[in-house]
Scaffold this active site. Structure first.
Site, PDB file in Angstrom:
ATOM      1  N   SER A  99       0.840  -1.190   0.000  1.00  0.00           N
ATOM      2  CA  SER A  99       0.000   0.000   0.000  1.00  0.00           C
ATOM      3  C   SER A  99       0.886   1.255   0.000  1.00  0.00           C
ATOM      4  CB  SER A  99      -0.964  -0.039   1.189  1.00  0.00           C
ATOM      5  OG  SER A  99      -2.029   0.864   1.028  1.00  0.00           O
ATOM      6  N   MET A 100       0.761   2.141   0.965  1.00  0.00           N
ATOM      7  CA  MET A 100       1.630   3.307   1.008  1.00  0.00           C
ATOM      8  C   MET A 100       3.095   2.906   0.950  1.00  0.00           C
ATOM      9  SD  MET A 100       2.020   6.331   3.902  1.00  0.00           S
ATOM     10  CE  MET A 100       3.189   5.467   4.965  1.00  0.00           C
TER      11      MET A 100
END
Length: 259
Positions: A99-100
């Site tokens: 994700s991030m």
């Protein structure tokens, strides 16, 4: 050369090395998701050691770094990681980010390339659309209840923590900082890393569709491999064994080829 010994004593604030593997031919640096911490990757470290020396990053604002303010500007976060990782670039290394974390890993690889330093031999980008696929995000503008609802929807956080009124105040500042960083992030369409990219994605991830995942191809000079799994944004928790086999095979193959 990289330091050895107790991970809390000698790797600085940013790096956790739960299962030191000094003789491993390759390292894997793991980048957490928004609100995530280094301990998310402890099982991966245990499973890959001693064949792979696993480093897990601890961003400011969480766990033992909870008294350090979270970083709300993603380029600043990447700058901090680059500085922390330089002592660990004495052997081939790869990046794994979820994700991030996939975007932070990408930005760190860009910085290493721009500085003429050795970069990762592979980037595993999990659960994240390509860097230039911008989409407006407003989670960082929500109140605490709204952020908690977002996390519950992604099924990425332990429901016991989300329901613990004592722990919530400790994790919410870091969460909000992370969401500010990733939701305000933009990337030049021409930005490219040198290494191959392996994209891991869930077929029911509400944040990443197939076009988003395939668009990573525009950001690498090393070629793209796409792996699709059943599940939503945190598909990797349901497919841990399969993903570990994939990562191990890729990394040990790369290390053997370099020897």
């Amino acid at each position: 050369m990289a330091a050895t010994g107790n991970h809390m004593d000698d790797t600085g604030a940013w790096v956790r090395r739960y299962h030191p593997a000094d003789d491993a031919a390759v390292r894997l640096v793991c980048f957490p998701h928004a609100g995530g911490s280094a301990t998310f990757y402890r099982p991966m470290s245990a499973a890959l050691s001693p064949a792979v020396d696993v480093l897990a990053l601890q961003y400011p604002g969480r766990q033992d770094r909870r008294h350090t303010p979270g970083i709300e500007h993603l380029p600043d976060l990447a700058d901090g990681v680059v500085e922390a990782l330089l002592p660990w670039t004495d052997r081939p290394f790869a990046f794994f980010g979820h994700s991030m974390g996939a975007i932070v890993a990408f930005e760190v690889a860009l910085r290493l390339r721009g500085a003429g330093r050795n970069g990762p031999v592979r980037l595993f980008a999990s659960g994240r659309r390509a860097p230039s696929r911008w989409r407006e995000g407003r989670v960082h503008l929500l109140d605490d209840a709204g952020i908690i609802a977002e996390l519950r929807g992604l099924s990425g956080s332990d429901p016991r923590i989300l329901g613990d009124e004592e722990l919530l105040p400790m994790i919410l500042p870091a969460l909000r900082a992370d969401y500010r960083a990733i939701e305000r992030y933009t990337c030049e369409p021409a930005a490219r890393v040198a290494c191959p990219v392996t994209v891991l994605t869930g077929n029911a991830d509400p944040q990443v569709d197939m076009d988003d995942a395939c668009a990573w191809e525009r950001h690498t000079d090393g070629g793209l491999t796409l792996r699709v799994f059943t599940g939503g944004h945190f598909f990797l928790t349901d497919h841990a064994a399969e993903i570990l086999r994939l990562v191990r095979q890729d990394l040990l193959g790369t290390a053997a080829a370099r020897r």
